[in-house]
Structures are given as C-alpha cells and as structure tokens.
Design a protein around this motif. Structure first.
Motif, PDB file in Angstrom:
ATOM      1  N   THR A   1      66.581 -40.769 -32.256  1.00 53.78           N
ATOM      2  CA  THR A   1      65.679 -39.972 -31.183  1.00 53.78           C
ATOM      3  C   THR A   1      66.695 -38.921 -30.352  1.00 53.78           C
ATOM      4  OG1 THR A   1      65.905 -41.733 -29.732  1.00 53.78           O
ATOM      5  CG2 THR A   1      63.867 -41.702 -30.802  1.00 53.78           C
TER       6      THR A   1
ATOM      7  N   ASN B   1      72.028 -35.834 -35.915  1.00 58.36           N
ATOM      8  CA  ASN B   1      70.524 -35.703 -36.397  1.00 58.36           C
ATOM      9  C   ASN B   1      70.184 -35.892 -37.829  1.00 58.36           C
ATOM     10  OD1 ASN B   1      71.216 -33.087 -38.274  1.00 58.36           O
ATOM     11  ND2 ASN B   1      71.835 -32.239 -36.520  1.00 58.36           N
TER      12      ASN B   1
ATOM     13  N   THR C   1      56.712 -34.799 -31.509  1.00 60.85           N
ATOM     14  CA  THR C   1      56.663 -34.944 -32.815  1.00 60.85           C
ATOM     15  C   THR C   1      56.478 -33.830 -33.541  1.00 60.85           C
ATOM     16  OG1 THR C   1      54.207 -35.183 -32.826  1.00 60.85           O
ATOM     17  CG2 THR C   1      55.597 -37.084 -32.136  1.00 60.85           C
ATOM     18  N   THR C   2      56.886 -33.587 -34.768  1.00 57.32           N
ATOM     19  CA  THR C   2      56.459 -32.285 -35.652  1.00 57.32           C
ATOM     20  C   THR C   2      55.081 -32.379 -35.633  1.00 57.32           C
ATOM     21  OG1 THR C   2      58.615 -32.667 -37.110  1.00 57.32           O
ATOM     22  CG2 THR C   2      56.577 -31.846 -38.199  1.00 57.32           C
TER      23      THR C   2
ATOM     24  N   MET D   1      67.287 -43.684 -38.277  1.00 57.71           N
ATOM     25  CA  MET D   1      66.076 -43.058 -37.527  1.00 57.71           C
ATOM     26  C   MET D   1      66.564 -42.887 -36.230  1.00 57.71           C
ATOM     27  SD  MET D   1      62.788 -45.758 -37.495  1.00 57.71           S
ATOM     28  CE  MET D   1      62.893 -46.212 -39.188  1.00 57.71           C
TER      29      MET D   1
ATOM     30  N   PHE E   1      61.817 -35.787 -44.178  1.00 53.80           N
ATOM     31  CA  PHE E   1      62.111 -36.904 -43.077  1.00 53.80           C
ATOM     32  C   PHE E   1      61.950 -38.206 -43.380  1.00 53.80           C
ATOM     33  CE2 PHE E   1      59.963 -33.133 -40.300  1.00 53.80           C
ATOM     34  CZ  PHE E   1      61.381 -32.457 -40.305  1.00 53.80           C
TER      35      PHE E   1
ATOM     36  N   MET F   1      64.167 -31.330 -35.166  1.00 53.47           N
ATOM     37  CA  MET F   1      64.457 -31.321 -36.474  1.00 53.47           C
ATOM     38  C   MET F   1      63.825 -30.509 -37.327  1.00 53.47           C
ATOM     39  SD  MET F   1      66.952 -32.797 -38.209  1.00 53.47           S
ATOM     40  CE  MET F   1      67.945 -32.846 -39.653  1.00 53.47           C
TER      41      MET F   1
ATOM     42  N   THR G   1      58.761 -37.150 -36.993  1.00 56.63           N
ATOM     43  CA  THR G   1      60.274 -36.833 -36.404  1.00 56.63           C
ATOM     44  C   THR G   1      60.214 -35.832 -35.621  1.00 56.63           C
ATOM     45  OG1 THR G   1      60.745 -37.513 -38.910  1.00 56.63           O
ATOM     46  CG2 THR G   1      62.268 -35.767 -37.677  1.00 56.63           C
ATOM     47  N   SER G   2      61.354 -35.707 -34.706  1.00 56.56           N
ATOM     48  CA  SER G   2      61.355 -34.772 -33.638  1.00 56.56           C
ATOM     49  C   SER G   2      61.206 -33.072 -34.027  1.00 56.56           C
ATOM     50  CB  SER G   2      62.947 -34.930 -32.899  1.00 56.56           C
ATOM     51  OG  SER G   2      63.239 -33.879 -32.021  1.00 56.56           O
TER      52      SER G   2
ATOM     53  N   LYS H   1      65.602 -45.252 -42.422  1.00 57.13           N
ATOM     54  CA  LYS H   1      64.248 -44.911 -43.129  1.00 57.13           C
ATOM     55  C   LYS H   1      64.642 -45.184 -44.582  1.00 57.13           C
ATOM     56  CE  LYS H   1      63.237 -41.228 -40.084  1.00 57.13           C
ATOM     57  NZ  LYS H   1      63.056 -39.724 -40.069  1.00 57.13           N
TER      58      LYS H   1
ATOM     59  N   GLU I   1      59.212 -39.991 -43.687  1.00 58.79           N
ATOM     60  CA  GLU I   1      58.219 -40.646 -43.195  1.00 58.79           C
ATOM     61  C   GLU I   1      56.904 -39.877 -43.275  1.00 58.79           C
ATOM     62  OE1 GLU I   1      56.839 -39.544 -40.090  1.00 58.79           O
ATOM     63  OE2 GLU I   1      58.362 -38.128 -39.215  1.00 58.79           O
TER      64      GLU I   1
END
Length: 427
Positions: A365, A391, A146-147, A363, A173, A184, A180-181, A268, A175
């Motif tokens: 992954t 992405n 996660t970020t 959204m 993002f 990204m 978020t990954s 999202k 959220e």
C-alpha cells in the motif's frame, strides 16, 4: 581501509541485489552476494525443459522502464516484441483489440470488436493521451484509490472493465478484484503506452544473466541460505557465520531480523502451467485473456509466437491462473486442459511443467516510485533493497538496489562504519 577490503554482503541475487553489486563495484568496492538458490534472478528465472525455455511465470519487460533503459543492454538481450493488444476469449468466441495508432494491423479487428462500446474506445484514447503527458513523479503523488474505482470514475462501462481491464490487469497485479492502487495502474498503463512489452529471445533469465556478467569484482555464494542477520555478522542455515561490515538485504528482510518479524511482507501468488501444442489459437504475438467470469484461467500466451531459441517446431503455451483453488495437481491440470478446449478451442496439448509461485508479487500500500538512499538504512550496518520497498516491479527493484548501494557508499565515505570486526567470527 582500502575500499576492496570492506566486507560488504548482499543477500539475494535477484535484480535488486545485482544492481546493488554493480553500483558498489562502480565505486571500487568488492561485494559478496549470498544466494539461497543455484542461480541469479530471484523471481526472474527460466528453466530449460524438453528443449523449451520456461520462465518462472509469464513475465514481460516493459522497454519504457527508466531504470531498465539505464542498466540493460536491450540490443544484446535480442528482445522480441509483443503487439500492443490482446485476444479476448468470451463465450467461446475470440476477438482481438489493440492500439491501432501504434500498430496499424490491429485497426480493423479493434473497430469490429464488440468488446466495449464506442464510447469506451474513445475513453481509451483519452486515457492514453492523459498518461502520456503525465510525469511518473506526478502519478505517485496522486491520491490513491483502487484500480477498479479509478476505471469507474473515468467513465468506462462495466462491460469493458469486466471483459478487458479485469483479465488484463489481473494478470499483471496478480489479483482478480482490481484492488491494486491506481498509482500502479497509471504507471503500468503509461509504461505500456510509452514503450513495448518484450521478452528476451533466450527467456527472462537473460536479464539477470546479463547483469551478473557485467560484474567483475563481486563474489557469489550460491546455495547459501541465510538464517539471521546481525549488526556485524550473518548466520547461515548450515551454522556458518560470516563477518560483515555492511549487509544489504535485497529480499524480504522480516524473517532475517528479529525486530522485523511483525512486519513480514505479504505476497500475491499465481500458478503457471506450460504446454506443448500442435497448433496456435493466436497467430500473432498477443496475450490471450479469458473474459468469462467462471473461467479459472486468467491469461494465455504462445511463447513461440515470437522468436525463441527453442529447437522444436511445435508451439509452447503458458497458462496463468490467478484465482484461488483447492484442486490437487492432476485435477487442476485436467480442469485447465478442459478450459483451454471449451473456452479457447485449444486441443492436443501436452503438459510440460507447473510453477506454483507463492511469492510472485509483494502486497503493498502507499506505493512509491522513489526512495532516498538514507531511507534504505535500517541500522548503521544493515541496509534494505528490493522492489517491496517501492511498488513491486522490475523498475522498482533496480531503483531500490541503486539507492541501497548509494546509502552504503555514503556511510562509508562519511566514516560512519567502524573498520574493526571482532575476531570471534569466521570469514
């Protein structure tokens, strides 16, 4: 069969669909774009309201996007630059931080700022250097986390994560937990560092408009909602059926194809409200971030802090809300207006319009940067495009559109498409 005789349909006149059409045109094909709304743009649209250009949600173009540099004429878009920084509102106090190496006017405010420790500021410089050297392909091969975990692992303090990274990247993002990954995060951070965040003088709609105006052999069917896509035909909501040698779905495909219904894209959402203002609380082209944890508002931006085609002398303010809320519209607007005053000292605002954007970002992954042309083929006659394949960015939308078009061209040139269409379907 002549290339121009193939019935190639693209569903969706967003950025990805428009790029798909351009590539097909470049190779001699004459596609048709079917669009549910009255204009091009998809999620990149603008309206003219009371003399102001209102984008559907606060959006910027990052000039360092490789695909954008390839397909857009930046000079013709008359891009207006935002400064590489932000004004952060916390406990009723405003502080500005930014990258003084890229804009010297941000030096003293950044040094004086209490946002983050001195160690945090050194780590930001370290992160800038690291990502400037890191290739995009390497970013998308790095193991995902996660970020939030990425920032903690990098050694940033909880304070700067809470006061800067969370509100800033929540706005990107869409959220609030920074789930978020990290791919990204690194990609977007690198794009900000390698170029500029800009807005076309005539609003974000200028981007799809430019792409549309480049098309010479593409037919558009606006206000045409697609109900279902079959191997050789498309069924519209109004009951009409279109023959199609090849269909490229440049939007969420799951509602249109029966065997994809269990693979529906999750989205999202966000809320954006526009206000006319008497005065500006931020006098430079900087995004405003609200760092108070109890704030409903995530970020604000004065669109009139850059040159626009607006005819009025007052300010235009956009307010973005990411957090979920159950407020009905009047109560929601009142709460936003109250927060603007209590947290940002912004008063004398006039509400213009609200945009509830339920499908703002896919959204996703296992984020990817690239996709091969063969990977866009769902069936021999159905291809997929759209940023949800990669992405969730304007850059991804362009790449996916390009790859889908090349997949179609490859199939046609390899003779994999049967020429005949059954006569039972009307064209």
């Amino acid at each position: 069969m002549e290339k121009s005789a193939y019935k190639i349909h693209i569903i969706g006149a967003g950025i990805s669909g428009l790029i798909t059409a351009q590539i097909l045109e470049n190779h001699g094909y004459h596609p048709t774009i079917i669009e549910a709304s009255a204009t091009v743009g998809g999620r990149v649209k603008s309206d003219l309201v009371d003399g102001y250009t209102l984008d559907h949600g606060f959006q910027v173009l990052l000039t360092s996007y490789p695909a954008a540099k390839k397909y857009l004429d930046y000079k013709a878009l008359d891009l207006q630059k935002l400064l590489p920084g932000a004004t952060i509102f916390k406990h009723g106090k405003a502080q500005t931080i930014g990258d003084p190496l890229r804009n010297i006017s941000l030096l003293f405010s950044t040094l004086r700022s209490s946002i983050g420790t001195f160690s945090d500021k050194l780590k930001i410089l370290k992160l800038n250097t690291l990502l400037k050297k890191k290739k995009i392909t390497a970013i998308f091969k790095t193991e995902e986390k996660t970020t939030l975990q990425y920032l903690k692992d990098f050694g940033f303090s909880n304070e700067i994560i809470k006061d800067f990274f969370t509100p800033f990247f929540s706005g990107i993002f869409l959220e609030t937990e920074l789930e978020t990954s990290s791919r990204m995060f690194e990609f977007v951070y690198k794009m900000f560092g390698d170029g500029l965040a800009v807005i076309p003088k005539n609003g974000m709609q200028a981007i799809p408009n430019q792409l549309k105006n480049n098309l010479k052999s593409t037919t558009f069917k606006f206000n045409s909602l697609v109900k279902e896509v079959k191997d050789k035909h498309i069924i519209l909501e109004d009951g009409h059926t279109l023959q199609s040698h090849i269909t490229i779905i440049a939007t969420d495909a799951s509602p249109l194809i029966s065997n994809l219904k269990n693979q529906e894209t999750q989205w999202k959402s966000c809320d954006t409200l526009y206000f006319e203002t008497e005065k500006s609380a931020i006098n430079k082209p900087l995004i405003g971030l609200l760092a108070d944890e109890d704030a409903l508002i995530n970020n604000i931006f004065y669109h009139t802090s850059v040159a626009t085609l607006n005819k009025k002398s007052k300010g235009l303010l956009s307010v973005t809300v990411i957090k979920n809320h159950q407020l009905e519209e009047n109560a929601f607007i009142k709460k936003v207006v109250a927060e603007l005053y209590s947290k940002c000292a912004i008063k004398d605002v006039t509400f213009l319009r609200r945009y509830q954007i339920k499908k703002a970002l896919p959204m996703l992954t296992n984020l990817q940067y690239e996709i091969s042309s063969t990977e866009t083929k769902l069936k021999s006659t159905i291809f997929l495009a759209g940023d949800q394949l990669l992405n969730g960015s304007l850059n991804a939308a362009m790449i996916a559109g390009e790859r889908a078009a090349m997949g179609v061209i490859q199939s046609l040139e390899d003779g994999l498409i049967v020429d005949e269409l059954t006569s039972e379907y009307s064209s």
